[in-house]
Motif scaffolding. Structure first.
Motif, short mmCIF file in Angstrom:
data_model
loop_
_atom_site.label_atom_id
_atom_site.label_comp_id
_atom_site.label_asym_id
_atom_site.label_seq_id
_atom_site.Cartn_x
_atom_site.Cartn_y
_atom_site.Cartn_z
N ASP A 157 8.37 34.92 36.12
CA ASP A 157 9.69 34.94 36.74
C ASP A 157 10.74 34.47 35.74
OD1 ASP A 157 8.66 35.78 39.15
OD2 ASP A 157 8.44 33.74 39.95
N TYR A 158 11.91 35.09 35.82
CA TYR A 158 12.99 34.70 34.93
C TYR A 158 13.46 33.29 35.31
CZ TYR A 158 17.47 34.41 32.58
OH TYR A 158 18.51 33.99 31.80
N ASP A 159 13.14 32.33 34.45
CA ASP A 159 13.52 30.94 34.70
C ASP A 159 13.50 30.19 33.37
OD1 ASP A 159 13.96 28.36 35.47
OD2 ASP A 159 12.19 28.18 36.76
N PRO A 160 14.64 30.09 32.70
CA PRO A 160 14.70 29.42 31.40
C PRO A 160 14.23 27.97 31.44
CG PRO A 160 16.69 30.69 31.78
CD PRO A 160 15.94 30.68 33.08
N ASN A 161 14.17 27.38 32.65
CA ASN A 161 13.74 25.98 32.75
C ASN A 161 12.24 25.83 32.94
OD1 ASN A 161 16.44 24.91 32.62
ND2 ASN A 161 16.73 25.61 34.74
N ASN A 162 11.55 26.95 33.19
CA ASN A 162 10.11 26.89 33.39
C ASN A 162 9.41 26.54 32.07
OD1 ASN A 162 7.26 28.16 33.50
ND2 ASN A 162 7.94 28.26 35.63
N ARG A 163 8.26 25.85 32.17
CA ARG A 163 7.54 25.44 30.97
C ARG A 163 7.14 26.62 30.09
NH1 ARG A 163 2.24 26.30 30.31
NH2 ARG A 163 0.95 26.87 32.11
N PHE A 164 6.95 27.80 30.70
CA PHE A 164 6.55 28.97 29.91
C PHE A 164 7.62 29.35 28.89
CE2 PHE A 164 4.24 29.86 34.00
CZ PHE A 164 2.97 29.63 33.49
N PHE A 165 8.85 28.98 29.16
CA PHE A 165 9.96 29.34 28.27
C PHE A 165 10.59 28.13 27.59
CE2 PHE A 165 9.81 32.50 31.72
CZ PHE A 165 9.56 33.64 30.97
N ASN A 166 9.96 26.98 27.75
CA ASN A 166 10.51 25.72 27.24
C ASN A 166 9.93 25.41 25.87
OD1 ASN A 166 11.17 23.00 26.72
ND2 ASN A 166 11.17 22.50 28.90
N LYS A 167 10.79 25.39 24.85
CA LYS A 167 10.33 25.14 23.50
C LYS A 167 9.79 23.73 23.33
CE LYS A 167 11.68 26.93 19.00
NZ LYS A 167 12.80 27.42 18.17
N ASP A 168 10.35 22.77 24.07
CA ASP A 168 9.88 21.39 23.99
C ASP A 168 8.47 21.22 24.55
OD1 ASP A 168 12.21 20.45 22.78
OD2 ASP A 168 13.19 20.07 24.70
N LEU A 169 8.03 22.18 25.36
CA LEU A 169 6.68 22.14 25.94
C LEU A 169 5.78 23.22 25.32
CD1 LEU A 169 7.51 21.51 29.71
CD2 LEU A 169 6.75 19.85 28.00
N ALA A 170 6.13 23.67 24.12
CA ALA A 170 5.34 24.67 23.40
C ALA A 170 5.19 25.95 24.20
CB ALA A 170 3.97 24.11 23.02
N GLY A 171 6.32 26.39 24.80
CA GLY A 171 6.31 27.61 25.58
C GLY A 171 6.26 28.86 24.72
N GLY A 172 6.19 30.00 25.38
CA GLY A 172 6.11 31.27 24.69
C GLY A 172 4.80 31.98 24.97
N ALA A 173 4.80 33.29 24.76
CA ALA A 173 3.62 34.10 25.05
C ALA A 173 2.44 33.75 24.14
CB ALA A 173 3.95 35.58 24.92
#
Length: 329
Positions: A157-173
């Motif tokens: 889901d589009y959510d810039p605050n989700n951990r999947f997209f959070n650089k501080d939590l090592a997000g990214g595919a």
């Protein structure tokens, strides 16, 4: 097989699944830890956990615990692995085991120095179908392995605050799903790649949203990999050799493989092989981890994780993408 006491750090969805596996294989979950007391209480009641700790460090120090299972976000893995190993505990850690190769090399060295088992939670390492496929390849039935193609795409889901997209939590595919694709590829390569070409599309938060990756090793075996977090793809891997190819769908928890033999380049024959049960994927992980502890070695799994960690870091280096903690000592 000896029964071992496991302690779980984290109470998210994967910890729930692992607790079910532990209850099935061992008959109980010895301990769980989470600073969120309410979540911990609910988890313990649901999974019939014998001992609970709001401080994970206290659980790690419990002399009755044999194996620590880490089910936290990626960024906490490194610290908890070190604490557990230094406390003399074997460790089973969810993927990605660390956020970069530097961290991995440190915990790998520590585990070897302590004589402890450290294993990463890639289900495909433990699914019975892979032994069948590797036996078939080792018997020469696919000839020389030349090419591996592997995809993994999620639609988050589009959510810039989700951990999947959070650089501080090592997000990214790459770290979230790319580890599975890389582990699949490495399973069928005769050695680690030494050449990587890649292109990436970044999400607005600066993490990788989708990428294409081509890898080659000194044996001229090649990998073509496609990852995405905003577009669904089939979890499909294809391993191609000079005498045929094997297709494995839903490869993280695969139970079957379709083989096409093409030895004379003109005619084809087909075979399907099956093994295992996808619903028992985490039970296989528990059983293998306990077997590793009992026999005193991990059947080469840590070496596979070593190569995967280094490949993932090399890909990010090629992108110029850093996490905030990459340069920490």
């Amino acid at each position: 097989m000896t029964k071992y006491n496991w302690g779980i750090i984290g109470t998210g969805w994967i910890a729930h699944d692992m607790a079910d596996a532990l209850n099935t294989v061992n008959g109980e979950v010895y301990a769980a830890a989470n600073p969120n007391e309410e979540a911990l209480k609910e988890f313990a009641q649901e999974k019939k956990v014998k001992h609970t700790f709001t401080n994970p460090d206290e659980m790690i120090a419990d002399p009755n615990i044999d194996i620590i299972y880490i089910a936290t976000p990626h960024t906490f893995h490194y610290d908890y692995i070190k604490k557990a190993l230094n406390a003399g505990k074997h460790v089973f850690c969810e993927k990605a085991i660390t956020v970069n190769a530097r961290q991995f090399d440190e915990v790998e060295k520590l585990a070897k120095e302590k004589g402890l088992i450290l294993t990463e939670g890639f289900t495909l390492y433990h699914m019975p179908i892979y032994k069948k496929v590797l036996d078939l390849i080792n018997d020469g039935k696919l000839g020389q392995i030349k090419m591996i193609q592997v995809n993994f795409g999620s639609l988050k889901d589009y959510d810039p605050n989700n951990r999947f997209f959070n650089k501080d939590l090592a997000g990214g595919a790459l770290l979230d799903i790319g580890g599975y694709a890389t582990a699949f590829a490495r399973t069928f390569l005769s050695e680690e790649p030494n050449s990587i070409l890649t292109s990436v599309k970044f999400f607005e938060t600066g993490v990788d949203e989708q990428s294409g990756i081509i890898m080659k090793n000194t044996k001229d075996q090649m990998v073509v990999m496609a990852l995405s977090m905003r577009a669904k793809q089939p979890k499909r891997g294809v391993v191609s050799g000079t005498k045929g190819y094997v297709e494995i769908n839903q490869y993280p928890r695969a139970t079957e493989a379709d083989i096409t033999y093409t030895s004379d380049a003109h005619t084809e024959s087909h075979e399907k092989i099956t093994a295992g049960n996808s619903d028992k994927a985490l039970e296989y992980e528990v059983q293998d981890m306990q077997r590793y502890v009992e026999q005193g070695h991990d059947d080469g799994q840590l070496k596979m994780s070593h190569d995967v960690a280094h490949i993932l870091t090399s890909i990010r280096t090629a992108w110029g993408m850093k996490y905030p903690f990459d340069d920490e000592n």
